[in-house]
Design a protein around this motif. Structure first.
Motif, PDB file in Angstrom:
ATOM      1  N   ASN A 116      59.153  16.132 -11.649  1.00 22.83           N
ATOM      2  CA  ASN A 116      58.382  16.134 -12.894  1.00 22.83           C
ATOM      3  C   ASN A 116      59.232  15.984 -14.151  1.00 22.83           C
ATOM      4  OD1 ASN A 116      55.826  16.614 -11.599  1.00 22.83           O
ATOM      5  ND2 ASN A 116      56.572  18.668 -11.200  1.00 22.83           N
ATOM      6  N   ARG A 117      60.532  15.719 -14.008  1.00 22.77           N
ATOM      7  CA  ARG A 117      61.431  15.662 -15.161  1.00 22.77           C
ATOM      8  C   ARG A 117      62.530  14.625 -14.917  1.00 22.77           C
ATOM      9  NH1 ARG A 117      62.596  20.520 -18.088  1.00 22.77           N
ATOM     10  NH2 ARG A 117      63.925  19.975 -19.813  1.00 22.77           N
ATOM     11  N   ILE A 118      62.841  13.845 -15.958  1.00 21.88           N
ATOM     12  CA  ILE A 118      63.928  12.878 -15.917  1.00 21.88           C
ATOM     13  C   ILE A 118      64.788  13.106 -17.145  1.00 21.88           C
ATOM     14  CG2 ILE A 118      64.556  10.433 -15.939  1.00 21.88           C
ATOM     15  CD1 ILE A 118      61.839   9.839 -14.635  1.00 21.88           C
ATOM     16  N   THR A 119      66.105  13.178 -16.954  1.00 21.67           N
ATOM     17  CA  THR A 119      67.032  13.352 -18.065  1.00 21.67           C
ATOM     18  C   THR A 119      67.796  12.048 -18.263  1.00 21.67           C
ATOM     19  OG1 THR A 119      67.256  15.698 -17.562  1.00 21.67           O
ATOM     20  CG2 THR A 119      68.959  14.723 -18.962  1.00 21.67           C
ATOM     21  N   VAL A 120      67.803  11.560 -19.511  1.00 23.73           N
ATOM     22  CA  VAL A 120      68.467  10.302 -19.859  1.00 23.73           C
ATOM     23  C   VAL A 120      69.536  10.589 -20.884  1.00 23.73           C
ATOM     24  CG1 VAL A 120      68.149   8.005 -20.886  1.00 23.73           C
ATOM     25  CG2 VAL A 120      66.381   8.958 -19.386  1.00 23.73           C
TER      26      VAL A 120
END
Length: 121
Positions: A116-120
């Protein structure tokens, strides 16, 4: 001091100024497994289909469009990433795949992700 953007499903955008600390966990992220490597492909909000084609535009605009379609939380430092121009996405695919395609060949990378989370960065 870092500025982060959290884009949520209902069209809400919240920018938070942080003084060297991470944002408090949300109900969905508190129960999530530890962040996986960028190669992992867990199933969750970030794997829901992207509804509309995304034109080539600034990263902050792309993030907002992708995250509005689902509950996928995209964590980024907009002071560094917001103005980067990313690629268009026109095929039907998941939010995760659309973000990977948009970032390909740019200075931005997916550095961590869960269902549920993506870090860019």
């Amino acid at each position: 001091m870092r500025r982060r953007l959290a884009v949520l499903a209902a069209g809400l955008v919240s920018a938070t100024l942080l003084g060297g600390c991470a944002p408090a966990p949300t109900a969905s992220s508190a129960s999530a497994a530890p962040e996986a490597s960028a190669a992992a492909t867990p199933r969750g909000a970030c794997d829901k289909p992207a509804a509309n084609p995304i034109p080539s535009q600034r990263f902050d605009e792309t993030v907002q469009q992708l995250a509005h379609a689902t509950g996928c939380f995209i964590d980024t430092d907009l002071a560094r990433t917001g103005a980067v121009r990313v690629h268009a996405v026109s095929e039907a695919m998941s939010i995760r795949q659309a973000l990977e395609k948009a970032l390909a060949g740019t200075s931005l990378d997916i550095v961590a992700q869960t269902s549920n989370r993506i870090t860019v960065r």
